[in-house]
Design an enzyme around this catalytic site. Structure first.
Site, short mmCIF file in Angstrom:
data_model
loop_
_atom_site.label_atom_id
_atom_site.label_comp_id
_atom_site.label_asym_id
_atom_site.label_seq_id
_atom_site.Cartn_x
_atom_site.Cartn_y
_atom_site.Cartn_z
N GLU A 113 0.84 -1.20 0.00
CA GLU A 113 0.00 0.00 0.00
C GLU A 113 0.88 1.25 0.00
O GLU A 113 1.96 1.25 0.60
CB GLU A 113 -0.88 -0.04 1.27
CG GLU A 113 -2.06 0.89 1.26
CD GLU A 113 -2.94 0.72 2.51
OE1 GLU A 113 -3.35 -0.42 2.83
OE2 GLU A 113 -3.19 1.73 3.16
N ASP A 115 0.12 5.35 0.68
CA ASP A 115 -1.01 6.17 1.15
C ASP A 115 -0.76 7.66 1.21
O ASP A 115 0.26 8.10 1.74
CB ASP A 115 -1.32 5.84 2.62
CG ASP A 115 -1.81 4.45 2.82
OD1 ASP A 115 -2.37 3.89 1.89
OD2 ASP A 115 -1.63 3.92 3.94
N GLU A 117 -3.30 10.36 3.13
CA GLU A 117 -4.55 10.52 3.87
C GLU A 117 -4.59 11.96 4.39
O GLU A 117 -3.57 12.47 4.85
CB GLU A 117 -4.64 9.56 5.05
CG GLU A 117 -4.73 8.11 4.62
CD GLU A 117 -4.97 7.16 5.80
OE1 GLU A 117 -5.26 5.99 5.53
OE2 GLU A 117 -4.87 7.60 6.96
#
Ligand SMILES: *[C@@H]1O[C@H](CO)[C@@H](O)[C@H](O)[C@H]1NC(C)=O
Length: 286
Positions: A113, A115, A117
């Site tokens: 993953e 990311d 955010e």
């Protein structure tokens, strides 16, 4: 004379048309068409995912008491450069989290993953930009930043550039973070074999998102909305992204961001990693 110049104009017109067609074909192979309906599908939230614009180039996500919402790419990608313009939830966005990330299939239990955010905040307080990298189901590589602009006023371009040598997080071409593949130096933590989809979502996380969960979502301000538009997906094998790295200017900008806007770095969290920091932390990274 009139005839021959008409002939020339005609030839130039044809040449122009040919060039326009060539440019169109090239840009559609180098980039996704920017059409959300073609490249993406909703993951949750039903009609809280709304595509608009004549070419379906804009998508709004909504969060209300009932649910958040999200979407993901129909295809998986092994490496590439993804650009997404995003305008975040304005006003009191405390408790909300907006995301833009890549992930391989989570059901494997060993997923990768990458990311971005965006943790909302009270009006007038800064958003926190959270970044993380997972490899084979393991994460714990967080860096967090504040921003040098208000991300709710205008669209800004958020980029995840992922090639076999590095992952680069950029905003409006300014690099925030570079995560390198050090496998030649015996460090195996880097996502490099599992293809990943592009995901985005808007959801309620007021148990932890804002000031550690102390500030809750104000539902009287709902529905909350974040807008995505004009994405580019560049996976062309000869694209500049393949070998992209920091140049002198990029290194300077990265240092500027890290010096002035970084608020958390796992590589300096000796309390958390009291036994030993993750191995890549020994490298300078820049
Ligand atoms: C919200 O604002 C406070 C106060 O300025 C700040 O400490 C915090 O990092 C901001 N972000 C979040 C997600 O709490």
């Amino acid at each position: 004379m009139g005839v021959s110049s008409n002939g020339l104009v005609g030839k130039l017109l044809v040449l122009n048309l040919v060039m326009v067609v060539v440019v169109l074909v090239m840009s559609s192979t180098a980039y996704g068409a920017g059409n959300f309906l073609e490249a993406f599908e909703p993951t949750f939230g039903g009609n809280r995912v709304r595509v608009s614009g004549p070419q379906n180039t804009q998508l709004a996500l909504t969060l209300d008491r009932g649910s958040g919402s999200g979407f993901r790419s129909k295809r998986e990608y092994l490496f590439g450069r993804i650009d997404m313009q995003i305008k975040l939830v304005p006003g009191n966005s405390a408790g909300t989290v907006t995301t833009f990330y890549l992930s391989s299939d989570q059901r494997t239990g060993r997923h990768d993953e990458i990311d971005f955010e965006f943790l909302g905040n009270l009006s007038g307080q800064p958003y926190t930009i959270h970044t993380n990298v997972f490899s084979q189901g393991q994460g714990n590589r967080e860096q967090q930043f504040h921003l040098w602009f208000d991300p709710t006023q205008n669209f800004h371009t958020y980029t995840i550039l992922w090639n076999p040598q590095l992952i680069m997080f950029k905003i409006d071409e300014t690099p925030l973070r570079v995560f390198r593949n050090y496998e030649n130096e015996g460090i195996s933590f880097f996502p490099k074999v599992q293809p990943q989809r592009i995901y985005a979502s808007l959801w309620n996380a007021d148990d932890w998102a804002t000031q550690g969960g102390r500030v809750k979502t104000d539902w009287s301000k709902a529905p909350f909305s974040a807008t995505y538009r004009n994405f580019n997906i560049d996976t062309s094998p000869n694209g500049a992204w393949r070998t992209h790295d920091l140049d002198a200017n990029g290194r300077m900008k990265l240092r500027w961001v890290q010096k002035n806007y970084m608020i958390y770095n796992y590589c300096t969290d000796w309390n958390r990693f009291s036994q030993a920091l993750p191995p890549e932390c020994k490298k300078s990274g820049v």
